[in-house]
Design a protein around this motif. Structure first.
Motif, PDB file in Angstrom:
ATOM      1  N   PRO A 410       8.599  63.509 -49.361  1.00 25.44           N
ATOM      2  CA  PRO A 410       8.404  64.237 -50.628  1.00 25.44           C
ATOM      3  C   PRO A 410       9.171  63.630 -51.792  1.00 25.44           C
ATOM      4  CG  PRO A 410       8.750  65.776 -48.829  1.00 25.44           C
ATOM      5  CD  PRO A 410       9.041  64.417 -48.282  1.00 25.44           C
ATOM      6  N   ALA A 411      10.410  63.152 -51.542  1.00 20.63           N
ATOM      7  CA  ALA A 411      11.186  62.553 -52.623  1.00 20.63           C
ATOM      8  C   ALA A 411      10.543  61.254 -53.099  1.00 20.63           C
ATOM      9  CB  ALA A 411      12.612  62.293 -52.159  1.00 20.63           C
ATOM     10  N   LEU A 412      10.035  60.464 -52.171  1.00 24.68           N
ATOM     11  CA  LEU A 412       9.361  59.221 -52.551  1.00 24.68           C
ATOM     12  C   LEU A 412       8.046  59.522 -53.255  1.00 24.68           C
ATOM     13  CD1 LEU A 412       9.202  56.145 -52.486  1.00 24.68           C
ATOM     14  CD2 LEU A 412       8.222  56.309 -50.186  1.00 24.68           C
ATOM     15  N   ARG A 415       8.064  59.724 -56.895  1.00 22.28           N
ATOM     16  CA  ARG A 415       8.361  58.493 -57.633  1.00 22.28           C
ATOM     17  C   ARG A 415       7.220  57.491 -57.605  1.00 22.28           C
ATOM     18  NH1 ARG A 415      12.964  60.715 -55.620  1.00 22.28           N
ATOM     19  NH2 ARG A 415      14.936  60.402 -56.734  1.00 22.28           N
ATOM     20  N   VAL A 416       6.190  57.787 -56.805  1.00 25.85           N
ATOM     21  CA  VAL A 416       5.005  56.937 -56.750  1.00 25.85           C
ATOM     22  C   VAL A 416       3.792  57.813 -57.013  1.00 25.85           C
ATOM     23  CG1 VAL A 416       6.090  55.332 -55.134  1.00 25.85           C
ATOM     24  CG2 VAL A 416       4.726  57.222 -54.251  1.00 25.85           C
ATOM     25  N   THR A 417       2.623  57.215 -57.086  1.00 28.73           N
ATOM     26  CA  THR A 417       1.432  57.998 -57.436  1.00 28.73           C
ATOM     27  C   THR A 417       0.578  58.380 -56.237  1.00 28.73           C
ATOM     28  OG1 THR A 417       0.133  55.988 -57.800  1.00 28.73           O
ATOM     29  CG2 THR A 417       1.308  56.897 -59.698  1.00 28.73           C
ATOM     30  N   LEU A 541      10.058  66.961 -59.093  1.00 31.95           N
ATOM     31  CA  LEU A 541       9.604  66.846 -60.480  1.00 31.95           C
ATOM     32  C   LEU A 541      10.718  66.373 -61.416  1.00 31.95           C
ATOM     33  CD1 LEU A 541       7.342  70.027 -60.837  1.00 31.95           C
ATOM     34  CD2 LEU A 541       6.603  67.636 -60.720  1.00 31.95           C
ATOM     35  N   GLY A 542      11.975  66.635 -61.027  1.00 31.55           N
ATOM     36  CA  GLY A 542      13.084  66.187 -61.866  1.00 31.55           C
ATOM     37  C   GLY A 542      13.068  64.693 -62.091  1.00 31.55           C
ATOM     38  N   ALA A 543      12.615  63.937 -61.073  1.00 30.25           N
ATOM     39  CA  ALA A 543      12.551  62.477 -61.214  1.00 30.25           C
ATOM     40  C   ALA A 543      11.505  62.065 -62.232  1.00 30.25           C
ATOM     41  CB  ALA A 543      12.237  61.839 -59.862  1.00 30.25           C
ATOM     42  N   LEU A 544      10.584  62.966 -62.569  1.00 31.75           N
ATOM     43  CA  LEU A 544       9.545  62.683 -63.552  1.00 31.75           C
ATOM     44  C   LEU A 544       9.859  63.329 -64.902  1.00 31.75           C
ATOM     45  CD1 LEU A 544       6.415  63.212 -61.269  1.00 31.75           C
ATOM     46  CD2 LEU A 544       7.493  61.060 -61.894  1.00 31.75           C
ATOM     47  N   GLY A 545      11.076  63.870 -65.017  1.00 36.49           N
ATOM     48  CA  GLY A 545      11.483  64.463 -66.282  1.00 36.49           C
ATOM     49  C   GLY A 545      10.918  65.842 -66.535  1.00 36.49           C
ATOM     50  N   ILE A 546      10.536  66.556 -65.476  1.00 37.26           N
ATOM     51  CA  ILE A 546       9.940  67.888 -65.622  1.00 37.26           C
ATOM     52  C   ILE A 546      10.869  68.904 -64.978  1.00 37.26           C
ATOM     53  CG2 ILE A 546       7.956  69.345 -65.071  1.00 37.26           C
ATOM     54  CD1 ILE A 546       6.273  66.800 -64.983  1.00 37.26           C
ATOM     55  N   ASP A 547      11.294  69.876 -65.741  1.00 37.76           N
ATOM     56  CA  ASP A 547      12.272  70.852 -65.277  1.00 37.76           C
ATOM     57  C   ASP A 547      11.571  72.071 -64.675  1.00 37.76           C
ATOM     58  OD1 ASP A 547      14.632  72.136 -64.765  1.00 37.76           O
ATOM     59  OD2 ASP A 547      14.868  72.922 -66.803  1.00 37.76           O
ATOM     60  N   LEU A 548      10.904  71.854 -63.551  1.00 37.39           N
ATOM     61  CA  LEU A 548      10.238  72.940 -62.840  1.00 37.39           C
ATOM     62  C   LEU A 548      10.540  72.784 -61.354  1.00 37.39           C
ATOM     63  CD1 LEU A 548       6.729  72.921 -64.566  1.00 37.39           C
ATOM     64  CD2 LEU A 548       8.532  74.624 -64.899  1.00 37.39           C
ATOM     65  N   THR A 549      11.023  73.836 -60.727  1.00 34.44           N
ATOM     66  CA  THR A 549      11.339  73.771 -59.296  1.00 34.44           C
ATOM     67  C   THR A 549      11.029  75.113 -58.642  1.00 34.44           C
ATOM     68  OG1 THR A 549      13.632  74.476 -59.669  1.00 34.44           O
ATOM     69  CG2 THR A 549      13.210  72.099 -59.614  1.00 34.44           C
ATOM     70  N   GLY A 550      10.855  75.067 -57.338  1.00 31.49           N
ATOM     71  CA  GLY A 550      10.740  76.284 -56.550  1.00 31.49           C
ATOM     72  C   GLY A 550       9.456  77.049 -56.767  1.00 31.49           C
ATOM     73  N   LYS A 551       9.555  78.370 -56.627  1.00 32.28           N
ATOM     74  CA  LYS A 551       8.382  79.222 -56.731  1.00 32.28           C
ATOM     75  C   LYS A 551       7.951  79.378 -58.183  1.00 32.28           C
ATOM     76  CE  LYS A 551       9.233  82.100 -52.635  1.00 32.28           C
ATOM     77  NZ  LYS A 551       9.447  83.495 -52.144  1.00 32.28           N
ATOM     78  N   SER A 659       0.418  65.246 -55.790  1.00 31.43           N
ATOM     79  CA  SER A 659       0.518  66.525 -56.483  1.00 31.43           C
ATOM     80  C   SER A 659       1.521  66.479 -57.627  1.00 31.43           C
ATOM     81  CB  SER A 659       0.910  67.611 -55.476  1.00 31.43           C
ATOM     82  OG  SER A 659       0.773  68.896 -56.017  1.00 31.43           O
ATOM     83  N   ALA A 660       2.677  65.850 -57.419  1.00 37.95           N
ATOM     84  CA  ALA A 660       3.693  65.799 -58.472  1.00 37.95           C
ATOM     85  C   ALA A 660       3.187  65.042 -59.692  1.00 37.95           C
ATOM     86  CB  ALA A 660       4.965  65.149 -57.934  1.00 37.95           C
ATOM     87  N   HIS A 661       2.501  63.927 -59.473  1.00 39.63           N
ATOM     88  CA  HIS A 661       1.996  63.143 -60.600  1.00 39.63           C
ATOM     89  C   HIS A 661       0.800  63.820 -61.269  1.00 39.63           C
ATOM     90  CE1 HIS A 661       4.647  59.976 -59.133  1.00 39.63           C
ATOM     91  NE2 HIS A 661       4.479  59.403 -60.300  1.00 39.63           N
ATOM     92  N   ARG A 662       0.027  64.583 -60.501  1.00 37.92           N
ATOM     93  CA  ARG A 662      -1.048  65.345 -61.127  1.00 37.92           C
ATOM     94  C   ARG A 662      -0.471  66.394 -62.077  1.00 37.92           C
ATOM     95  NH1 ARG A 662      -6.222  66.731 -57.298  1.00 37.92           N
ATOM     96  NH2 ARG A 662      -6.874  64.612 -56.867  1.00 37.92           N
ATOM     97  N   LEU A 663       0.571  67.071 -61.627  1.00 42.56           N
ATOM     98  CA  LEU A 663       1.199  68.060 -62.501  1.00 42.56           C
ATOM     99  C   LEU A 663       1.824  67.380 -63.717  1.00 42.56           C
ATOM    100  CD1 LEU A 663       2.172  70.849 -63.271  1.00 42.56           C
ATOM    101  CD2 LEU A 663       4.118  70.537 -61.748  1.00 42.56           C
ATOM    102  N   ALA A 664       2.496  66.257 -63.493  1.00 42.85           N
ATOM    103  CA  ALA A 664       3.132  65.559 -64.611  1.00 42.85           C
ATOM    104  C   ALA A 664       2.107  65.161 -65.665  1.00 42.85           C
ATOM    105  CB  ALA A 664       3.874  64.330 -64.099  1.00 42.85           C
ATOM    106  N   ALA A 665       0.891  64.834 -65.219  1.00 47.06           N
ATOM    107  CA  ALA A 665      -0.134  64.386 -66.159  1.00 47.06           C
ATOM    108  C   ALA A 665      -0.656  65.510 -67.041  1.00 47.06           C
ATOM    109  CB  ALA A 665      -1.297  63.754 -65.391  1.00 47.06           C
ATOM    110  N   VAL A 666      -0.495  66.771 -66.590  1.00 43.18           N
ATOM    111  CA  VAL A 666      -1.049  67.891 -67.362  1.00 43.18           C
ATOM    112  C   VAL A 666       0.021  68.834 -67.899  1.00 43.18           C
ATOM    113  CG1 VAL A 666      -3.215  67.813 -66.087  1.00 43.18           C
ATOM    114  CG2 VAL A 666      -1.396  69.352 -65.302  1.00 43.18           C
ATOM    115  N   ALA A 667       1.294  68.605 -67.525  1.00 44.17           N
ATOM    116  CA  ALA A 667       2.349  69.552 -67.890  1.00 44.17           C
ATOM    117  C   ALA A 667       2.464  69.743 -69.397  1.00 44.17           C
ATOM    118  CB  ALA A 667       3.681  69.092 -67.300  1.00 44.17           C
ATOM    119  N   ASP A 668       2.256  68.671 -70.164  1.00 42.56           N
ATOM    120  CA  ASP A 668       2.364  68.769 -71.627  1.00 42.56           C
ATOM    121  C   ASP A 668       1.083  68.255 -72.283  1.00 42.56           C
ATOM    122  OD1 ASP A 668       3.846  69.503 -73.897  1.00 42.56           O
ATOM    123  OD2 ASP A 668       4.378  67.409 -74.277  1.00 42.56           O
TER     124      ASP A 668
END
Length: 720
Positions: A410-412, A415-417, A541-551, A659-668
């Motif tokens: 999950p941590a890796l 950091r990748v797509t 998500l923190g590694a992608l600069g997004i401050d969202l965690t948990g539930k 999933s993390a990169h999909r969220l990062a692409a739409v977060a803002d």
């Protein structure tokens, strides 16, 4: 059964080659194994057993399903254990295979135990019994071979004390095979670590000449061994009990109707194979609704439910399991009366492997293929998720190298797509190649040089394309069906079978009752599937600069939504696949989908107390989304309150990332120009499709934070 707690330097000499006494001893074990006092070994079975026991050789046995490959390694195990050898280790791919083999071994007086993902609480005792010499056969799943604890603590001891190594379903070793599994590549390391003189047996029913050569070469990796040192036994792939036929029907309604009408007339109980897990659930439900007992069986089915489904089929409590390829290698029901495919697998080799489940212990079994026009779309999707591109691989290696510590998957992933499944597959391949290593806590880069074998990956992809065309050729052939499959597997003895629909030995019923077609059509035409809300933010998500965690806070989530159809559905799935096919133009909602959309809305939304409609923004299909939202507003009489907008520069997003990169692409990605109209409202949020669910999660969070009382998403399609 004699035990052998000591390693292989027991000084026990091998039995004399060609010993009549050894063959008689082997056949006595066989008689106990099969419960038949008249049982005799086939000549090739004896050749393999003699090579393993007397010659301590490495052998590859390529023989049809039901030929008796498991008898070879159980008989050889009994003979080797009687001569002081250590336990046999069998690498086996599926839990069903393990369960059947443990039961078979006990009949021959061979004590077999297994280590797999479902019996972790027993591992400690199993390992202790192995060390004590109380175990004759240890069956392990290929995934265990790269578990750090098993690899570093258990595997070296097994390599040092094993009396016989068996690689079952050995075509999985080869990336040229139809069912390549990266975990199997770890077997090469195990082979290389075996002491000299330890016999090795690899078995499969589905290997053409290329795969056979590849597996044989991998068997010869230890020391100075060459391919000449590997005994390869290839037999005829004829299956005298199988009667093969293909029936081209115009659409899914006719195929479902054919099943309802003719499945009860097929002999005994059997398997209906489908291409997707959603289809398995839908077809099983349709059969049950028409009085035909059936159960779905997929990789997503709960383990307890899978065990129950297998038992129900074995004891004929259901007419059929409706299964994906998850029910394949190793499932053993000798009197399985039929295999029907609702949709074709992507290669004749995979098809031969699956139909081989039928007719192992009976004289006649029906094998029916009902291909569909959507098959090629599904093949194309699965082919698109092969080994990742070089840039993706290099990025992962760089991230691991720079981390300075082990990174979990999950941590890796953050950091990748790459999606989780492709990332895990890639890491397993890189592990065997020596570029990464799985350790406690995750993965590390080894720093060893590694080359991206683009040429080989391209050749494998080309092979898949050729196999797909060959499957289409099988459907259209005017010659013998079984002969075609045997040629696909490079069987030099391939000849007309005299039993298939082309040879005139199988009169496949072709009539389809109009009422059954209407009933199936009505079932397929019933649109609407749930869209479950996201409840947890992705990890890392923190590694992608997004401050969202948990539930995700309940006050910021959407409610359960609806889609007209999944892209993998049998009914409306075809319409939405065509609408969102690569290159399909943007435009207004097709008329058929308009009617389906309002039907879903009528069935679902009448008690939701909706106050208004909100439209999503789309870079790829703005006309479609706007037309759908405006049309639903007019139909319901609800006001179109507002529409999201894209921030400047926002283009189409990628769907082939995790999933993390999909969220990062739409977060803002979106703005809501006018928040006031949504306050205190219960909203219908309209978009064209949902893939990951993160666009709907982000938009719903914005609406709930703007004061919306509830958000109910509505889309045309669900899935990639």
């Amino acid at each position: 059964m004699p035990t052998a707690p000591s390693p292989h330097d027991t000084g026990v000499p091998p039995a004399p080659t060609g010993s009549p006494a050894l063959r008689e001893e082997a056949e006595e074990v066989l008689r106990r194994l099969v419960g038949d006092p008249a049982a005799r070994l086939r000549d090739d079975q004896w050749t393999a057993i003699e090579a393993l026991v007397a010659g301590r050789r490495r052998a590859l046995v390529v023989q049809r399903t039901g030929w008796g490959k498991s008898a070879v390694y159980f008989v050889a195990t009994a003979l080797l254990r009687a001569r002081g050898a250590g336990p046999t280790v069998i690498v086996s791919p599926l839990l069903a295979l393990m369960r059947n083999q443990v039961q078979a071994a006990e009949r021959a007086g061979v004590h077999a135990v297994t280590v797999n993902s479902t019996n972790g609480e027993q591992w400690g005792q199993v390992y202790a019994d192995v060390r004590a010499g109380a175990v004759d056969v240890l069956l392990v799943s290929p995934e265990r071979l790269n578990n750090p604890g098993f690899r570093d603590e258990v595997l070296p001891q097994l390599a040092a004390t094993t009396g016989l190594l068996v690689v079952d379903e050995a075509h999985c070793v080869s990336d040229w095979g139809h069912d390549f599994r990266p975990d199997y590549r770890r077997i090469r390391t195990l082979l290389a670590d075996l002491p000299d003189g330890i016999p090795v047996l690899a078995t499969t029913a589905t290997a053409n000449a290329r795969v056979t050569a590849d597996v044989a070469e991998q068997l010869s990796v230890s020391g100075t061994r060459t391919l000449d040192d590997v005994l390869v036994l290839r037999g005829s792939l004829d299956r005298e009990s199988l009667r093969l036929g293909v029936l081209q029907l115009p659409d899914q309604a006719h195929r479902l109707a054919w099943l309802v009408q003719h499945l009860p007339d097929l002999p005994g109980s059997g398997i209906v194979y489908v291409l997707t897990k959603d289809a398995a659930a839908d077809v099983a439900a349709h059969l049950n609704a028409h009085g035909i007992p059936a159960a779905p069986y997929t990789g997503a089915t709960d383990n307890a439910e899978r065990l129950q489904a297998e038992d129900d089929l074995i004891h004929d409590r259901v007419k059929a399991l409706v299964a994906t390829s998850a029910l394949g290698m190793g499932f053993d029901k000798p009197d399985l009366g039929f295999v029907v495919h609702l949709g074709a697998p992507s290669s004749p080799i995979a098809y031969y492997q699956q139909v081989g489940r039928a007719g192992r212990g009976i004289d006649d079994a029906a094998v029916v293929l009902l291909p569909g026009r959507e098959d090629r779309d599904i093949w194309q999707y699965f082919a698109s998720v092969g080994f990742p591109a070089e840039d993706d691989v290099r990025l992962a290696l760089s991230v691991l190298a720079d981390a300075g510590r082990p990174l979990s998957t999950p941590a890796l992933e953050a950091r990748v797509t790459l999606r989780r499944s492709r990332l895990e597959m890639m890491l397993k391949v890189l592990d065997v190649d020596g570029a990464v290593r799985r350790v406690s806590g995750g993965w590390t880069a080894t720093g060893q040089p590694w080359a991206y074998d683009a040429e080989r990956y391209a050749r494998v992809a080309e092979t898949r394309t050729v196999e797909q065309q060959s499957m289409l050729d099988y459907q259209a052939t005017t010659g013998c069906r079984l002969e075609f499959l045997r040629w696909a597997l490079d069987d030099p003895e391939a000849a007309p079978c005299g039993r298939c629909d082309r040879c005139g030995g199988f009169a496949l019923p072709q009539d389809v009752d109009a009422d059954a077609v209407s009933a199936a059509g009505a079932d397929l035409d019933r649109p609407g599937v749930p869209v479950e809300p996201k409840k947890m933010w992705p990890t890392g998500l923190g590694a992608l600069g997004i401050d969202l965690t948990g539930k995700i806070a309940p006050a910021e989530r959407p409610s359960e939504g609806r889609a007209v159809a999944r892209t993998s559905d049998l009914g409306w799935g075809t319409a939405v696949r065509e609408l969102f096919a690569p290159g399909a133009p943007d435009g207004e909602t097709p008329v058929g989908l308009r009617h389906a959309a309002v039907q879903v809305l009528d069935d679902w939304a009448r008690d939701l107390g909706l106050d208004g409609v909100v439209a999503m923004a789309s870079a790829s299909r703005p006309v479609l989304v706007a037309h759908l939202a405006e049309g639903l507003a007019r139909y319901t009489g609800l006001p179109l309150l507002t529409s999201f907008q894209l921030r400047p520069g926002a283009g189409a997003t990628r769907s082939d990332v995790n999933s993390a990169h999909r969220l990062a692409a739409v977060a803002d990605r979106f703005t809501l120009p006018d928040e006031a109209p949504v306050a205190g409202r219960r909203l219908l949020l309209v978009d064209d499709r949902v893939r990951s669910g993160w666009t709907l999660a982000v938009a719903s969070r914005m609406l709930r934070r703007a004061g919306a009382e509830a958000v109910h998403p509505f889309v045309l399609a669900s899935g990639d």
